[in-house]
Every structure is written in structure tokens, then in C-alpha cells.
Design a protein around this motif. Structure first.
Motif, PDB file in Angstrom:
ATOM      1  N   TYR A   1      -1.316  -5.121  10.284  1.00  0.00           N
ATOM      2  CA  TYR A   1      -2.109  -3.954   9.895  1.00  0.00           C
ATOM      3  C   TYR A   1      -2.256  -2.951  11.043  1.00  0.00           C
ATOM      4  N   ASP A   2      -2.428  -3.447  12.247  1.00  0.00           N
ATOM      5  CA  ASP A   2      -2.646  -2.536  13.371  1.00  0.00           C
ATOM      6  C   ASP A   2      -1.351  -1.862  13.854  1.00  0.00           C
ATOM      7  N   MET A   3      -0.208  -2.154  13.201  1.00  0.00           N
ATOM      8  CA  MET A   3       1.065  -1.519  13.562  1.00  0.00           C
ATOM      9  C   MET A   3       1.630  -0.694  12.407  1.00  0.00           C
ATOM     10  N   LYS A   4       0.816  -0.424  11.389  1.00  0.00           N
ATOM     11  CA  LYS A   4       1.306   0.262  10.193  1.00  0.00           C
ATOM     12  C   LYS A   4       1.995   1.592  10.502  1.00  0.00           C
ATOM     13  N   GLN A   5       1.466   2.323  11.461  1.00  0.00           N
ATOM     14  CA  GLN A   5       2.023   3.650  11.751  1.00  0.00           C
ATOM     15  C   GLN A   5       3.424   3.587  12.361  1.00  0.00           C
ATOM     16  N   GLN A   6       3.833   2.423  12.827  1.00  0.00           N
ATOM     17  CA  GLN A   6       5.163   2.276  13.392  1.00  0.00           C
ATOM     18  C   GLN A   6       6.203   1.856  12.339  1.00  0.00           C
ATOM     19  N   PHE A   7       5.732   1.690  11.095  1.00  0.00           N
ATOM     20  CA  PHE A   7       6.631   1.244  10.028  1.00  0.00           C
ATOM     21  C   PHE A   7       6.539   2.147   8.800  1.00  0.00           C
ATOM     22  N   VAL A   8       6.320   3.435   9.024  1.00  0.00           N
ATOM     23  CA  VAL A   8       6.242   4.387   7.915  1.00  0.00           C
ATOM     24  C   VAL A   8       7.656   4.792   7.522  1.00  0.00           C
ATOM     25  N   ARG A   9       7.953   4.698   6.229  1.00  0.00           N
ATOM     26  CA  ARG A   9       9.286   5.053   5.757  1.00  0.00           C
ATOM     27  C   ARG A   9       9.500   6.564   5.863  1.00  0.00           C
ATOM     28  N   ALA A  10      10.758   6.966   5.984  1.00  0.00           N
ATOM     29  CA  ALA A  10      11.087   8.389   6.116  1.00  0.00           C
ATOM     30  C   ALA A  10      10.441   9.181   4.979  1.00  0.00           C
ATOM     31  N   PRO A  11       9.693  10.244   5.322  1.00  0.00           N
ATOM     32  CA  PRO A  11       8.846  10.944   4.331  1.00  0.00           C
ATOM     33  C   PRO A  11       9.590  12.031   3.548  1.00  0.00           C
TER      34      PRO A  11
END
Length: 492
Positions: free
Chosen positions: A470-480
């Protein structure tokens, strides 16, 4: 057929015939001994059937060699999308629909013989020329099969006091003119629990075997404990799915109920404390192909079923059959398992599992993909708790894959993308040893792993945790990519 006609197989077929590509019938003669399954293997079996195979239409064979006036239907549920259409549900949410149905059951209702199409024609086993092998066009899946098999027969029986009843599906081979060999898997099947009651008093157990049914019945019938405990008649699930009670009728020769709008009903008795060799007529060593994709080993001691009568519809009755490892088995076994898992996790960790899919690679039983929702850092680890709950809900489950909400659990490329980009084997793979599983998995033999498998049907179980911390979610955002609601306009 009128919209007010109660649901049965014929009403379902009328509906899917209106959808291009979902139904095909042929008048070309077909041999039910291996040829019928051999043809459909190419056309639409799918599942774990030996390649080449594919997802295709359900198929009606109108000209079955040796069985004039009888038709054979195969593959009706061999497409999850078609099952969704049949049940008037989104195919991606069939597990939720089944969970809703099992928790809001509608009891079956008894009707009279004149309201039961399944009893329009009656054949007594005492008739001089009676022979179930010449009457019922039960196919063999392969040339190695122990004989013609009833693969889509719903067995309907009750306890000795008549207070509890149940329906289950078993593999049943036609052994001689009035005898069926029925394999009742040890543990979990309530027909087997009722049979023990009859065996304790050394009396035969009256049953009916119902063939040619609304898929709401065949899918609902495959629920197992703990979701449906002893005495829970799964015909109630079909009633809830259709919002109308399933119609049942008293047998003509046995003290058992039959499904009134079936195509065929076999009235019979399971003999107490009596067994026979499943492949007594072939000695091939094989039963029939089973859901993992391998030929099932013939059982040396299956239950003996003696037929008392066979009833069926007057007008070209339909024998419904399936290929053991096909996508149809995935639908019948997998969707109720999804519902069972959702039922348990919703009570234990509500809101954390958004969807479940029992994929064809596991035959509907051995594998599940779970979509996990995490609200905050305190939910970290809840995904693995969900996997343990899934194993407890269904002992035959072998592999659980955990993914995040942005993953399409029905798309294998998306699931495997998760395992390749959100997974490290040294920290995200869990192995649980020495648990019970399904005895038809050929890797669950002591000689495969003598150190850990003490007897057939034991297994190590696997969890692949592909969820992002959960604390790394921003590093695994799919291409927007930009949302384009009108994208279909560019296809016109």
C-alpha cells in the motif's frame, strides 16, 4: 414458447438461438462412441481439453447413430459469456449473482404428473426389451472410456426420514441393461451422506437422475459445504436465480422426487453396501476424461445403481452431455466456487475482496484469482488472509493468485503482467504443505513427492501475491491514457 412458461432447457435454447454464433445444430449422423466428443473438441470444448480446441457455440446433434428420435446437446455452458446470457447476468459478476442466490433461496414446488413433461413417456425396467444402453444416447468421451457416461445427470435424493433432500452431479457409467456405476467422491457430497443412512439400515436408497435441465439447476447443484450444509437442497439456488420455484414431481416407481421439466428422468435405487468395478466391461483402467485434462482412473469399487424406470418427454427428448475437461465443467464447478469464496470472505473481511475468478487453467476447482481492495496501510496483509480463507472455503483449491483492483482478472495477460511487474518470488510466494486437495490431480501421488504426500489427494498449496504494498502504490500507477467515452464512434 411463451414468456410465462417456466424455465427449462428448451426455453433456454429458444433464447440463445436468437444470438448469432451461440447455437449450432446438425443433421449429419454422429456416432456417440467417441466421435461426438471428438468433433465438439474442435468446435467449442475449451477448458483443459487437449489442443487444438476453442470456445465455440453449443451444439445439438439431431441424428445420433443407434438412437432415432433422440438428440444430444453438448457445450451449453462451455462459455462464461454464454452462461451470463443464459442467467441474465454480467458474466464478470456471476460469482456475486450465485452468492446472492444461495443466500436468498426459493424452495422447489411439487406439481402433478400431468404438469410434468419429463413423465410423458414411461419405460419400466421390468419390460422385456428394456435396455438403458439402447434407450439413452449417453456418449463416450474417448475410445478408452469405461463405457457410455451420464455426465450431466443431477442426482436427487433424500434422507431416510425424508426431512432432508439434496441434488448433486456424479460421473455415472452405463454398466448393463439396468445397472449404472456411480462414483461418489468420499466426503462433501450429501447424496453420499444420505446413502450412509440407508446402508446403516441395509436398505436401498431411492433416487432420480435428471438429464436435460435449465443451466440454473446444473450450476446451482454443484455448490458444496460449507456454503450449502447437509439438508440444503441446491434446487433452491436455481429458484432464486430464476425468481421462480423449480418444479418437482413424485417418481412413478420410486419414493423420490424428479425435476418435472427435465428431458429425461431415470428412477433408480442405490444398492446398500454394494460395489462394482467401474470398467468391468472394458478393463481399460480408465473411467473418462476428468477436469484436470487427464483420463480419470477407473475406480475398483463404485456404487451400484439399479434402474426401476426411465421417463422422458414425448417430442425428441434431449440428452445433455459434457466433456470432462471442457470449459463447461469450469462453469459448473468454478462459478459456485467463486460464490462460496465470496460468501466466506464477505463475512470475515467485508469489502476487501471485490471479485473472484476460478480460471479454466484450474478446471474451475484448482485455481482462483482474487481481486483485492486495500483502504489504507492497515490493510496490508489482508490479501494473504483472504487467500487462507479461500483455502478454508474450498479444500480442492490448490493455487491462489492475488491482484489489485486495476487488474482484469478475466484477462490472463493482465494477470501474468501483474506476476511479472508486481511480484518477487522470494517475498511474494507462499507455499503451504500437507493439505487435502482433489484426488484427480495426478501430481498428488506419494511417488511424486514421498516426503510430503503421505497418501493420494494431499498437496502443497500456493499463493502468489501480486498486490502492490500500500505504501508503494504511487510507484505502480499504470500509464494514464485519456478516457474516450466516444471511442466506438471511430469504428462506424
Amino acid at each position: 414458447m411463451s414468456e410465462n412458461t417456466p424455465y427449462d432447457l428448451r426455453k433456454v435454447l429458444d433464447e440463445i438461438k436468437q444470438i448469432p454464433g451461440q447455437y449450432h445444430e446438425t443433421d449429419k449422423e454422429i456416432d456417440p462412441e467417441a466421435d461426438l466428443a471428438g468433433v465438439y473438441r474442435y468446435i467449442g470444448a475449451g477448458g483443459t481439453v487437449k489442443r487444438p480446441t476453442q470456445e465455440g457455440p453449443t451444439m445439438m446433434f439431431n441424428n445420433v447413430k443407434g438412437f432415432p428420435g433422440s438428440r444430444v446437446l453438448i457445450g451449453l455452458q462451455a462459455s462464461r459469456k454464454r452462461v451470463g446470457t443464459i442467467l441474465h447476468q454480467d458474466y464478470k459478476h456471476l460469482g456475486q449473482a450465485l452468492n446472492e442466490a444461495v443466500t436468498h433461496p426459493i424452495q422447489p414446488v411439487e406439481v402433478s404428473k400431468d404438469q410434468a413433461p419429463a413423465q410423458e413417456v414411461v419405460h419400466l425396467a421390468t419390460d422385456k426389451d428394456f435396455d438403458i444402453r439402447k434407450l439413452l444416447a449417453a456418449p463416450t468421451n474417448t475410445s478408452d472410456d469405461a463405457g457410455p457416461y451420464i455426465t450431466m445427470g443431477v442426482v436427487y435424493g433424500h434422507s431416510t426420514d425424508g426431512k432432508e433432500s439434496d441434488v448433486t452431479i456424479h460421473r455415472m457409467v452405463l454398466e448393463d441393461k439396468d445397472t449404472i456405476g456411480m462414483y461418489i467422491m468420499p466426503g462433501g457430497r450429501h447424496i453420499g451422506a444420505f446413502l450412509k443412512q440407508y446402508e446403516a439400515i441395509n436398505e436401498p436408497m431411492p433416487i432420480t437422475i435428471n438429464i436435460g435441465l435449465d443451466p440454473a439447476i446444473t450450476i446451482g447443484a454443484t455448490f458444496e459445504p460449507p456454503t450449502t450444509p447437509l439438508g440444503y437442497n441446491e434446487l433452491q439456488v436455481a429458484g432464486a436465480l430464476r425468481n421462480e420455484a423449480v418444479q418437482v414431481v413424485k417418481g412413478t416407481t420410486v419414493n423420490a422426487m424428479g425435476i418435472a421439466r427435465a428431458e429425461w428422468i431415470i428412477e433408480a435405487e442405490i444398492l446398500p453396501n454394494t460395489k462394482m468395478q467401474e470398467d468391468i466391461n472394458t478393463n481399460s483402467g480408465y473411467a473418462m476424461p476428468e477436469f484436470p485434462g487427464y483420463n480419470g482412473t477407473a475406480n475398483p469399487a463404485v456404487n451400484v445403481v439399479k434402474i426401476k424406470a426411465v421417463t422422458h418427454r414425448q417430442d425428441n427428448p434431449i440428452v445433455q452431455t459434457t466433456i470432462g475437461p471442457s470449459e463447461e465443467h469450469v462453469s459448473m464447478a468454478g462459478i459456485p466456487t467463486e460464490a462460496s469464496i465470496l460468501n466466506l470472505v464477505d463475512r470475515a473481511i467485508p469489502g476487501k475482496v471485490t471479485n473472484v475468478y476460478n480460471a479454466p487453467a484450474g478446471g474451475g476447482k484448482l485455481m482462483t484469482i482474487m481481486q483485492i481492495h486495500k483502504d489504507d496501510i492497515n490493510d496490508e496483509g489482508i490479501q494473504r488472509q483472504a487467500a487462507l480463507l479461500a483455502f478454508s472455503a474450498f479444500k480442492e483449491l490448490k493455487t491462489v493468485i492475488l491482484v489489485d483492483e486495476d487488474v482484469d482478472i478475466f484477462d490472463w495477460n493482465d494477470v501474468m503482467w501483474t506476476i511479472n511487474t508486481r511480484f518477487q518470488a522470494d517475498r511474494d510466494m507462499l507455499v503451504l504443505e500437507g493439505l487435502r486437495n482433489h484426488p484427480l490431480d495426478p501430481s498428488e501421488l506419494p511417488e511424486y513427492d514421498p516426503a510430503r504426500i503421505r497418501q493420494r489427494g494431499m498437496s502443497s498449496k500456493l499463493v502468489l501475491d501480486g498486490t502492490v504494498p500500500y505504501d508503494m502504490k504511487q510507484q505502480f500507477v499504470r500509464a494514464p491514457f485519456k478516457e474516450m467515452p466516444n471511442w466506438q464512434d471511430y469504428l462506424k
